[in-house]
Enzyme design. Structure first.
Site, PDB file in Angstrom:
ATOM      1  N   HIS A 157      33.140 -24.513  -5.959  1.00  0.00           N
ATOM      2  CA  HIS A 157      33.583 -23.241  -6.421  1.00  0.00           C
ATOM      3  C   HIS A 157      33.619 -23.253  -7.823  1.00  0.00           C
ATOM      4  CE1 HIS A 157      35.286 -22.987  -2.367  1.00  0.00           C
ATOM      5  NE2 HIS A 157      35.477 -23.989  -2.331  1.00  0.00           N
ATOM      6  N   SER A 278      18.650 -18.685 -32.749  1.00  0.00           N
ATOM      7  CA  SER A 278      19.030 -17.320 -32.990  1.00  0.00           C
ATOM      8  C   SER A 278      18.550 -16.671 -34.203  1.00  0.00           C
ATOM      9  CB  SER A 278      20.616 -16.879 -32.859  1.00  0.00           C
ATOM     10  OG  SER A 278      20.727 -15.615 -33.240  1.00  0.00           O
ATOM     11  N   LYS A 284      23.273 -21.453 -33.750  1.00  0.00           N
ATOM     12  CA  LYS A 284      22.874 -21.256 -32.096  1.00  0.00           C
ATOM     13  C   LYS A 284      21.792 -22.088 -31.841  1.00  0.00           C
ATOM     14  CE  LYS A 284      23.667 -17.834 -29.645  1.00  0.00           C
ATOM     15  NZ  LYS A 284      24.574 -17.995 -28.211  1.00  0.00           N
ATOM     16  N   GLU A 291      16.592 -21.009 -19.044  1.00  0.00           N
ATOM     17  CA  GLU A 291      16.844 -19.668 -18.657  1.00  0.00           C
ATOM     18  C   GLU A 291      15.671 -19.092 -18.008  1.00  0.00           C
ATOM     19  OE1 GLU A 291      20.043 -17.917 -21.745  1.00  0.00           O
ATOM     20  OE2 GLU A 291      18.452 -19.012 -22.605  1.00  0.00           O
TER      21      GLU A 291
END
Ligand code: ARG
Length: 464
Positions: A157, A278, A284, A291
């Site tokens: 979970h 970024s 970043k 992804e």
């Protein structure tokens, strides 16, 4: 542009019809398979004495030249404006060898031809994907070996559950990829039949030895029914199904790592080779490679759905709808290949933040089960132990400490049988060592799993 079928037509094709009908821009991908199939067909025609051995030699040599020319400049093939790769090969062959070229298509149809080409393509693609799966697994195994006893928090979970080792986490993903390779090999087995000789739909009218023809092309056997052979694309669905599930596995692997690399978790670091920055926020470091592993899954699953949907409700035998089999297949296999080849790049530079992961693995009462098991070993029924530990967790939460932060006195106030050995039982090392069951998280068992996986992979490598 002359077509293969122009005889009974007077008018010319509408531009838009050509645009939707012509498949050369994408089935140029089948050039090599089409030539391989055509060479085998020329041999089969000669064996059946439909053409002479001189004609066969002319055709075979001509086809080899056609392949060379097409391979050298694929864009010229597409620019030819032919209807499909079969038309291009035949036209090119005839322009090279003259009259003999016009005999190649005797007793053959583009229907059995394309079904054969595509099976050859699928077999090759599957072999390549399986090799890539093996390399991907090897790269994960390297990290599993290095981190075989590094504690790592495991979740249910997405709530911290129990400690495992990072090696154990690695091996979980290796298992999934092993099944993917098996599924691909199963798919290859079913694809391994030769439709050539089925002609348009009823079987060729020439005395072709289909067993010899199948063998010539490296197929296990000829297909059994001509109507089915020209309209069956199950082998595409099988391959895409294996690809889709493999992509799902890569997506889940990626998602795990995306979570673990976030600052909130911070267990894993990625190398610069697979991350980007970024344009606005200078600090970043984004896990783009992961992804995209996750994101590519959508188009690959989509390809599988597209193929099934195309097949639904098609009457026997060949229908032009079947031309829609190629783009999703080619696209899905290309992108799965990229994803699989990315896995070693990701794992090569993957760093486990051992201290942080080890601390997290036991924090948040992840050793509560250990305490319950400790009480069970002292003779308490598990259900009672579960309840007692629940109360101790509450006590610890109220005190703002972990279970091992409770004093012996506090522990005994709820469970009088507890003695100081409990603190040893609450360590992550003790928790891991006790998971010494087949398939469990103990370093010994993980080492065993790694050895098993390695011998599976080398068996595959020896065979291929
Ligand atoms: N380009 C076609 C395909 O991909 C080849 C088969 C054409 N057959 C036909 N009867 N028009 O399916």
């Amino acid at each position: 542009m002359a077509t293969l079928w122009g005889g009974r037509f007077e008018g010319s094709r509408a531009e838009l019809f050509r645009a939707i009908n012509d498949s050369l821009p994408f089935d140029v991908e089948l050039l090599e398979q089409d030539v391989r199939g055509s060479i085998a067909w020329a041999n089969a025609l000669a064996r059946a004495e439909v053409i002479s051995s001189t004609e066969r030699d002319t055709l075979v040599n001509g086809l080899k030249e056609v392949l060379d020319e097409g391979t050298r400049d694929r864009s010229a093939v597409v620019a030819s404006g032919e209807e499909d790769i079969h038309s291009w090969v035949e036209a090119k062959l005839t322009s090279k060898v003259g009259e003999a070229g016009k005999k190649l298509h005797t007793g053959r149809s583009r229907n059995d031809q394309v079904a054969t080409d595509l099976r050859l393509w699928v077999r090759d693609a599957i072999a390549a994907r399986v090799d890539e799966l093996v390399s991907a697994q090897r790269s994960i195994l390297d990290v599993a070996e290095r981190e075989v006893s590094s504690p790592f928090p495991a979740y249910t979970h997405l709530q911290r559950a129990q400690p495992v080792t990072f090696g154990h986490w690695c091996m979980a993903h290796v298992e999934a990829l092993t099944r993917d390779a098996q599924r691909f090999l199963d798919a290859a087995e079913r694809a391994n039949e030769c439709p050539l000789g089925s002609a348009a739909l009823a079987g060729t009218a020439y005395p072709i030895d289909r067993d010899a023809l199948a063998k010539d092309l490296g197929f296990a056997r000829p297909t059994a029914n001509s109507l089915d052979a020209v309209s069956d694309r199950d082998f595409v669905v099988d391959a895409l199904s294996a690809a889709a599930l493999c992509a799902v596995h890569l997506s889940r692997l990626a998602e795990d790592l995306i979570i673990y690399t976030s600052a909130e978790f911070g267990y894993v670091g990625l190398s610069d080779a697979v991350t980007s920055g970024s344009s606005l926020m200078p600090q970043k470091k984004n896990p783009d490679a992961l992804e995209l592993l996750r994101g590519k899954c959508g188009r690959i699953v989509g390809a599988h759905t597209a193929m099934l949907t195309t097949l639904k409700g098609l009457p026997l035998a060949y229908n032009k709808d079947l031309q829609e089999d190629k783009e999703p297949l080619f696209d899905a296999m290309l992108h799965l290949s990229i994803c699989l080849r990315l896995v070693p790049e990701i794992f090569k530079g993957l760093q486990l933040r051992r201290e942080r992961a080890a601390a997290a693995s036991i924090a948040g009462y992840a050793n509560a089960t250990e305490l319950a098991d400790h009480l069970v070993r002292q003779g308490m029924p598990f259900r009672d132990a579960h309840h007692v530990v629940g109360r101790l967790v509450r006590l610890a939460i109220d005190d703002g400490v972990e279970l091992q932060g409770l004093s012996l006195e506090q522990l005994r106030s709820v469970a009088p049988s507890i003695d100081e050995r409990v603190y040893e039982a609450l360590t992550v090392e003790a928790a891991l060592a006790r998971r010494d069951v087949l398939g469990g998280a103990s370093p010994r068992r993980v080492r065993e799993a790694i050895e098993n996986a390695k011998s599976r992979l080398s068996t595959h490598e020896r065979r291929s």
